[in-house]
Design an enzyme around this catalytic site. Structure first.
Site, PDB file in Angstrom:
ATOM      1  N   ASP A   1      85.992  62.903   4.661  1.00 22.06           N
ATOM      2  CA  ASP A   1      85.949  63.341   3.256  1.00 22.06           C
ATOM      3  C   ASP A   1      85.682  64.843   3.108  1.00 22.06           C
ATOM      4  O   ASP A   1      84.827  65.267   2.328  1.00 22.06           O
ATOM      5  CB  ASP A   1      84.893  62.552   2.471  1.00 22.06           C
ATOM      6  CG  ASP A   1      85.277  61.098   2.261  1.00 22.06           C
ATOM      7  OD1 ASP A   1      86.343  60.692   2.755  1.00 22.06           O
ATOM      8  OD2 ASP A   1      84.516  60.368   1.617  1.00 22.06           O
TER       9      ASP A   1
ATOM     10  N   ASP B   1      90.160  60.242   5.769  1.00 21.33           N
ATOM     11  CA  ASP B   1      90.349  60.517   4.332  1.00 21.33           C
ATOM     12  C   ASP B   1      89.938  61.950   3.988  1.00 21.33           C
ATOM     13  O   ASP B   1      89.254  62.193   2.996  1.00 21.33           O
ATOM     14  CB  ASP B   1      89.524  59.540   3.481  1.00 21.33           C
ATOM     15  CG  ASP B   1      89.790  58.087   3.817  1.00 21.33           C
ATOM     16  OD1 ASP B   1      90.898  57.784   4.292  1.00 21.33           O
ATOM     17  OD2 ASP B   1      88.890  57.251   3.616  1.00 21.33           O
TER      18      ASP B   1
END
Length: 584
Positions: free
Chosen positions: A401, A422
């Protein structure tokens, strides 16, 4: 209803005539329980009958406002909620004369619901048994709800001016952006309670209210899209040409970046308002202190120069600090670094080393970093929720992230983004142009996902676009990339939308290209597109066969995802001073 009354009259008389004290104890309890149950049933039937009676005696469905309301709500995802919420407003018939009226009433009703949720969260914060993360997550909710209220107020103001003051396309994009962000905020609040089972009881206490607001925002967004699409189609037809503003460009920059801001982003000599220096040679020693001292609500560009150095701090540019610009001494020399992470009790939202919400934010020549490492799970380097924000010559470095493109319209050019799981995620309308996007070596057993886009509604004007960029691997991953599969992305939310075009993709990317989030979730509703990419990892013959994946062959379709179209770039990017391209 009359028969029910007669039944209870007889039952009451029977119980009065009979000496209840003579009834055995167990039977007495059963009798009283039955009596109480029948009372509740009668009450419910009475309420329903009363409502139906009022409906039948009132609006017969042939009134003009009824037709307008029904027609407007028919374009929404939750038409029953849309209709009932507005129909319940006293004297609604006198207020509804157009679809615009229906939208405005819907926004006002939604605002009331958001305020109710705010007070509910304040009440939850008074609980004494909350964990550290629950407290952080509840404060995240208060922040995102506060932003939602601003977005709803702005939407009402913009709607009142519609279709004047601005072009139709600008009105449409602004309104859809506001409502898309408002929807995203509701999900962000609930996401803060999804890290473990222990805090889900708090999530349950919030869920109904947040989901209700999300649905109301969805309905308003759908009606706005329907209204603006119709009006723009009428204008195109009447003019027999495309709208002028749809084709306007400024030297390849989105128009929302003024000429002055373009110069600021590219010029080597800029006079700052204040200077930050860790050695004490400037106005401030920390970046956070310089932001706190900046004027609030400023309409003029406020420039903060951050001299070379490593700044170990967490920085928030709040919604009150508008038109702030960070200028560093170089992406390898000016570094803002932190290590907040989910494992140690933060939420993903609050883990960001730098979080930017204030509209019109610009940054150049800086590194944003989170050093928590892959074992600490979600740990954000940079979170951006600032509308009309842009970043030039910046590095975003972390693991899981890395870059949280949370909401609103964003542009990244000549940037480096590196991470593992991600590492570019969120629900902004974000374009990354001429960027280097590198997967890093993750923990054993992990897979790398370049993107995890969070579009939750088909009408949201959001998505991640990677254009004219380079997707590859860092030096630590390259020798072992066969052991750590890397994919272009996976669907975080149901209508996830990501487009990779005109980019170079190395063989670090798995031939399938994309990966599931959880089984078949979103595979039919997502939109993943690839257009004119090159490199060893760009071949599409082995790509996933999902309904939502497509190879874009039409230049016209691809044009919709360029900065000029996707983030209304022609109206603002010119002001940044950063180099950019509006089209293909």
């Amino acid at each position: 209803m009359t028969r029910i009354k007669e039944f209870f009259t007889k039952l009451s008389e029977s119980s009065t005539n009979q000496n209840i004290s003579n009834i055995p104890k167990k039977k007495k309890k059963l009798f009283l329980a039955l009596f109480a149950t029948l009372l509740v049933v009668a009450a419910v039937i009475g309420i329903v009958a009363g409502v139906n009676s009022r409906k039948n005696s009132g609006d017969n469905g042939n009134e003009p406002h009824h037709a307008i309301l029904k027609s407007s709500c028919s374009s929404t995802r939750y038409p029953d909620l849309c209709f009932s919420a507005i129909a319940a407003v006293p004297e609604a018939s006198k207020k509804v004369t157009s679809q615009k009226d229906v939208i405005e009433m819907s926004l006002n009703i939604t605002t009331t619901a958001v305020e109710h949720n705010y007070f509910g969260i304040q009440k939850l914060l008074k609980r004494t048994n909350l964990t550290k993360r629950e407290k952080v997550a509840l404060h995240d909710c208060l922040e995102t709800i506060d932003e939602t209220l601003d977005e709803l107020h702005k939407a009402v103001e913009d709607l009142e001016e519609y279709p004047n003051k601005k072009s139709l396309s600008q009105h449409a994009d602004d309104l859809k952006t506001l409502m898309s962000a408002a929807m995203t905020n509701q999900g962000t609040c609930l996401d803060g309670f999804s890290h473990d089972d222990a805090n889900k009881h708090v999530r349950d206490a919030l869920s109904d209210g947040q989901v209700h607001v999300e649905k109301m925002c969805s309905n308003a967004l759908a009606m706005i899209k329907n209204m603006t699409d119709t009006d723009m189609m009428i204008m195109r037809t009447s003019n027999n040409r495309k709208l002028i503003e749809e084709t306007s460009t400024v030297d390849g920059w989105p128009a929302w970046l003024s000429t002055g801001d373009r110069r600021l982003l590219q010029s080597s000599s800029v006079t700052p308002n204040v200077v930050v220096a860790a050695d004490g040679s400037g106005n401030f020693k920390t970046v956070a202190a310089s932001v706190a001292a900046a004027p609030q609500g400023g309409t003029k560009r406020y420039i903060i120069r951050i001299k070379a150095g490593v700044y170990r701090e967490n920085v928030e540019v709040t919604k009150k600090h508008k038109n702030i610009m960070f200028i560093g001494d170089g992406r390898t020399r000016t570094i803002i670094t932190g290590s907040r992470n989910v494992v140690d009790g933060s939420t993903t939202f609050k883990s960001a080393t730098v979080a930017v919400v204030g509209e019109g934010f610009l940054a150049r020549d800086i590194t944003f970093q989170n050093t928590a490492g892959p074992s600490k799970h979600q740990a954000v380097a940079l979170r951006v929720g600032a509308d009309l924000s842009a970043f030039y010559n910046c590095d975003m470095l972390a693991y899981q992230d890395t870059l949280y493109v949370h909401s609103n319209r964003q542009f990244f050019v000549n940037c480096l983004i590196a991470g593992t799981v991600d590492f570019i995620f969120g629900n902004a309308a974000a374009v990354l142009q001429n960027c280097d996007i590198h997967a890093r070596k993750p923990n054993s057993g992990q897979k790398n996902m370049v993107t995890a886009q969070g579009r939750a509604d088909p009408n949201q004007n959001t998505g991640i676009v990677i254009q004219k960029s380079r997707i590859g691997a860092t030096s630590d991953l390259k020798p072992v990339q066969g052991s750590f599969p890397t994919y272009l992305g996976r669907p975080w939310k149901e209508y996830s939308r990501t487009v990779i075009m005109q980019s170079s993709i190395t063989d670090v990317i798995h031939p399938a290209g994309w990966h599931e989030w959880d089984g078949n979730f979103a595979l039919n509703t997502l939109f993943y597109g690839e257009h004119q990419n090159a490199g060893a990892g760009a071949g599409t013959s082995g790509r996933v066969k999902w309904k939502g994946f497509r190879v874009i062959t039409s230049a016209t379709e691809a044009q919709a995802f360029t900065p000029g179209s996707f983030i209304a770039g022609s109206s603002w990017l010119g002001s940044t001073g950063f180099p950019f391209s509006l089209g293909l």
